[in-house]
Write a protein that holds these residues in place. Structure first.
Motif, PDB file in Angstrom:
ATOM      1  N   MET A   1       0.836  -1.180   0.000  1.00 27.35           N
ATOM      2  CA  MET A   1       0.000   0.000   0.000  1.00 27.35           C
ATOM      3  C   MET A   1       0.872   1.231   0.000  1.00 27.35           C
ATOM      4  O   MET A   1       1.929   1.240   0.595  1.00 27.35           O
ATOM      5  N   GLY A   2       0.423   2.265  -0.698  1.00 26.01           N
ATOM      6  CA  GLY A   2       1.097   3.480  -0.403  1.00 26.01           C
ATOM      7  C   GLY A   2       1.285   4.488  -1.493  1.00 26.01           C
ATOM      8  O   GLY A   2       0.682   4.451  -2.554  1.00 26.01           O
ATOM      9  N   ILE A   3       2.156   5.402  -1.132  1.00 24.13           N
ATOM     10  CA  ILE A   3       2.404   6.571  -1.958  1.00 24.13           C
ATOM     11  C   ILE A   3       2.993   6.173  -3.308  1.00 24.13           C
ATOM     12  O   ILE A   3       2.629   6.723  -4.334  1.00 24.13           O
ATOM     13  N   LYS A   4       3.895   5.184  -3.312  1.00 19.61           N
ATOM     14  CA  LYS A   4       4.512   4.769  -4.586  1.00 19.61           C
ATOM     15  C   LYS A   4       3.458   4.314  -5.585  1.00 19.61           C
ATOM     16  O   LYS A   4       3.512   4.653  -6.770  1.00 19.61           O
ATOM     17  N   GLU A   5       2.508   3.521  -5.103  1.00 24.53           N
ATOM     18  CA  GLU A   5       1.449   3.021  -5.984  1.00 24.53           C
ATOM     19  C   GLU A   5       0.579   4.173  -6.488  1.00 24.53           C
ATOM     20  O   GLU A   5       0.196   4.223  -7.657  1.00 24.53           O
ATOM     21  N   LEU A   6       0.255   5.101  -5.594  1.00 26.02           N
ATOM     22  CA  LEU A   6      -0.570   6.250  -5.978  1.00 26.02           C
ATOM     23  C   LEU A   6       0.143   7.088  -7.031  1.00 26.02           C
ATOM     24  O   LEU A   6      -0.450   7.470  -8.047  1.00 26.02           O
ATOM     25  N   VAL A   7       1.405   7.363  -6.808  1.00 25.48           N
ATOM     26  CA  VAL A   7       2.200   8.158  -7.749  1.00 25.48           C
ATOM     27  C   VAL A   7       2.252   7.481  -9.114  1.00 25.48           C
ATOM     28  O   VAL A   7       2.042   8.112 -10.152  1.00 25.48           O
ATOM     29  N   LYS A   8       2.508   6.177  -9.097  1.00 21.21           N
ATOM     30  CA  LYS A   8       2.624   5.433 -10.356  1.00 21.21           C
ATOM     31  C   LYS A   8       1.310   5.418 -11.135  1.00 21.21           C
ATOM     32  O   LYS A   8       1.297   5.571 -12.358  1.00 21.21           O
ATOM     33  N   ALA A   9       0.198   5.268 -10.424  1.00 21.10           N
ATOM     34  CA  ALA A   9      -1.094   5.118 -11.090  1.00 21.10           C
ATOM     35  C   ALA A   9      -1.739   6.451 -11.460  1.00 21.10           C
ATOM     36  O   ALA A   9      -2.420   6.549 -12.483  1.00 21.10           O
ATOM     37  N   HIS A  10      -1.526   7.485 -10.631  1.00 20.08           N
ATOM     38  CA  HIS A  10      -2.330   8.700 -10.801  1.00 20.08           C
ATOM     39  C   HIS A  10      -1.538   9.981 -11.081  1.00 20.08           C
ATOM     40  O   HIS A  10      -2.091  10.913 -11.662  1.00 20.08           O
ATOM     41  N   MET A  11      -0.289  10.043 -10.676  1.00 24.75           N
ATOM     42  CA  MET A  11       0.474  11.269 -10.911  1.00 24.75           C
ATOM     43  C   MET A  11       1.392  11.161 -12.122  1.00 24.75           C
ATOM     44  O   MET A  11       1.387  12.023 -12.997  1.00 24.75           O
ATOM     45  N   SER A  12       2.180  10.096 -12.162  1.00 18.13           N
ATOM     46  CA  SER A  12       3.153   9.956 -13.253  1.00 18.13           C
ATOM     47  C   SER A  12       2.520  10.027 -14.642  1.00 18.13           C
ATOM     48  O   SER A  12       3.034  10.729 -15.515  1.00 18.13           O
ATOM     49  N   PRO A  13       1.383   9.339 -14.889  1.00 19.22           N
ATOM     50  CA  PRO A  13       0.793   9.414 -16.232  1.00 19.22           C
ATOM     51  C   PRO A  13       0.402  10.841 -16.625  1.00 19.22           C
ATOM     52  O   PRO A  13       0.634  11.259 -17.764  1.00 19.22           O
ATOM     53  N   GLU A  14      -0.196  11.578 -15.689  1.00 12.47           N
ATOM     54  CA  GLU A  14      -0.624  12.949 -15.974  1.00 12.47           C
ATOM     55  C   GLU A  14       0.574  13.850 -16.259  1.00 12.47           C
ATOM     56  O   GLU A  14       0.575  14.649 -17.195  1.00 12.47           O
ATOM     57  N   LEU A  15       1.619  13.700 -15.440  1.00 11.59           N
ATOM     58  CA  LEU A  15       2.802  14.550 -15.613  1.00 11.59           C
ATOM     59  C   LEU A  15       3.607  14.164 -16.853  1.00 11.59           C
ATOM     60  O   LEU A  15       4.118  15.028 -17.569  1.00 11.59           O
ATOM     61  N   LYS A  16       3.684  12.869 -17.128  1.00 15.57           N
ATOM     62  CA  LYS A  16       4.388  12.411 -18.336  1.00 15.57           C
ATOM     63  C   LYS A  16       3.703  12.944 -19.593  1.00 15.57           C
ATOM     64  O   LYS A  16       4.356  13.352 -20.547  1.00 15.57           O
ATOM     65  N   LYS A  17       2.373  12.952 -19.566  1.00 15.25           N
ATOM     66  CA  LYS A  17       1.585  13.462 -20.685  1.00 15.25           C
ATOM     67  C   LYS A  17       1.910  14.934 -20.959  1.00 15.25           C
ATOM     68  O   LYS A  17       1.806  15.412 -22.084  1.00 15.25           O
ATOM     69  N   CYS A  18       2.316  15.637 -19.901  1.00 17.45           N
ATOM     70  CA  CYS A  18       2.637  17.066 -20.016  1.00 17.45           C
ATOM     71  C   CYS A  18       4.138  17.308 -20.153  1.00 17.45           C
ATOM     72  O   CYS A  18       4.629  18.415 -19.902  1.00 17.45           O
ATOM     73  N   SER A  19       4.881  16.263 -20.519  1.00 19.27           N
ATOM     74  CA  SER A  19       6.326  16.357 -20.811  1.00 19.27           C
ATOM     75  C   SER A  19       7.222  16.551 -19.596  1.00 19.27           C
ATOM     76  O   SER A  19       8.345  17.039 -19.716  1.00 19.27           O
ATOM     77  N   PHE A  20       6.735  16.173 -18.415  1.00 16.27           N
ATOM     78  CA  PHE A  20       7.602  16.176 -17.231  1.00 16.27           C
ATOM     79  C   PHE A  20       8.405  14.872 -17.205  1.00 16.27           C
ATOM     80  O   PHE A  20       7.877  13.809 -17.527  1.00 16.27           O
ATOM     81  N   LYS A  21       9.652  14.963 -16.778  1.00 20.64           N
ATOM     82  CA  LYS A  21      10.486  13.780 -16.598  1.00 20.64           C
ATOM     83  C   LYS A  21      10.654  13.521 -15.108  1.00 20.64           C
ATOM     84  O   LYS A  21      10.846  14.456 -14.326  1.00 20.64           O
ATOM     85  N   LYS A  22      10.617  12.250 -14.736  1.00 19.70           N
ATOM     86  CA  LYS A  22      10.643  11.861 -13.326  1.00 19.70           C
ATOM     87  C   LYS A  22      12.057  11.558 -12.849  1.00 19.70           C
ATOM     88  O   LYS A  22      12.819  10.880 -13.511  1.00 19.70           O
ATOM     89  N   TYR A  23      12.383  12.109 -11.673  1.00 21.87           N
ATOM     90  CA  TYR A  23      13.653  11.833 -10.994  1.00 21.87           C
ATOM     91  C   TYR A  23      13.323  11.556  -9.528  1.00 21.87           C
ATOM     92  O   TYR A  23      13.136  12.499  -8.751  1.00 21.87           O
ATOM     93  N   GLY A  24      13.168  10.292  -9.179  1.00 18.24           N
ATOM     94  CA  GLY A  24      12.775   9.962  -7.810  1.00 18.24           C
ATOM     95  C   GLY A  24      11.365  10.459  -7.538  1.00 18.24           C
ATOM     96  O   GLY A  24      10.424  10.119  -8.260  1.00 18.24           O
ATOM     97  N   ASN A  25      11.208  11.288  -6.504  1.00 20.80           N
ATOM     98  CA  ASN A  25       9.901  11.862  -6.164  1.00 20.80           C
ATOM     99  C   ASN A  25       9.705  13.250  -6.764  1.00 20.80           C
ATOM    100  O   ASN A  25       8.857  14.015  -6.317  1.00 20.80           O
ATOM    101  N   THR A  26      10.509  13.583  -7.780  1.00 19.53           N
ATOM    102  CA  THR A  26      10.451  14.906  -8.397  1.00 19.53           C
ATOM    103  C   THR A  26      10.293  14.775  -9.903  1.00 19.53           C
ATOM    104  O   THR A  26      10.884  13.893 -10.521  1.00 19.53           O
TER     105      THR A  26
END
Length: 198
Positions: A1-26
């Motif tokens: 359970m947790g933040i990693k799963e939430l980030v992977k499912a709900h934040m990363s896709p939205e930010l990737k779609k907007c051309s953000f690149k991920k570095y750890g939690n940033t």
């Protein structure tokens, strides 16, 4: 359970779609003359069955940072190198009068999708459009002039550099004088910065 799963499912896709690149939690998006930064900050008191987190936003202007520190910007841009930088509560209520601080809690598996959907929606509809309003030095001057905001000493220095570059020398000098009066260490940094910009 947790933040990693939430980030992977709900934040990363939205930010990737907007051309953000991920570095750890940033996540970082490169613009002409600026970097936009989104960061997930977790609580130091997190446990396996209870996690808290918030989201930070910032804009980094490489020329401003390099003028201040007299060195090249590191490849790994951090949220605390940014100016301006804001918590999500401040972004959602930019009067800055209340200093709203929003933290989400994950206590059970069901919370991941409930909270994640809410955050995905806030990113898309509110936070990223707000970040786009801080994409230039002029945007920052206009935005911060429209509200009362308490700046940390380093933020005053960054803001002074921006003001100098935009023809507001008197206002810049006032900011730098405020920082100089804090301590000899701050006065030394201000002296070095002033020699480069004035």
């Amino acid at each position: 359970m947790g933040i990693k799963e939430l980030v992977k499912a709900h934040m990363s896709p939205e930010l990737k779609k907007c051309s953000f690149k991920k570095y750890g939690n940033t996540w970082v998006r490169q613009l002409v003359g600026a970097r936009q930064v989104v960061n997930v900050q977790t609580s130091r008191l997190n446990a396996d069955d209870h996690e808290r987190f918030t989201i930070n936003f910032g804009v980094l202007f490489p020329e401003i940072w390099e003028t201040c520190w007299q060195k090249e910007l590191p490849k790994a841009v951090r949220e605390d190198d940014c100016f301006p930088r804001l918590r999500i509560g401040e972004v959602l209520d930019f009067s800055m009068q209340k200093k709203r601080d929003i933290w989400w809690e994950l206590n059970q598996e069901d919370d991941i999708d409930l909270v994640g959907e809410k955050i995905g929606s806030l990113l898309k509809d509110k936070c990223l459009p707000f970040l786009d309003k801080m994409s230039t030095e002029t945007d920052v001057i206009n935005l911060l002039s429209s509200t009362e905001i308490t700046l940390q000493p380093i933020e005053k220095i960054y803001f002074a550099i921006i003001k100098i570059r935009n023809g507001k020398q008197k206002e810049a000098i006032m900011l730098l004088d405020e920082v100089s009066n804090i301590s000899s260490e701050w006065a030394e940094l201000v002296e070095n910065v002033t020699a480069r910009i004035i």
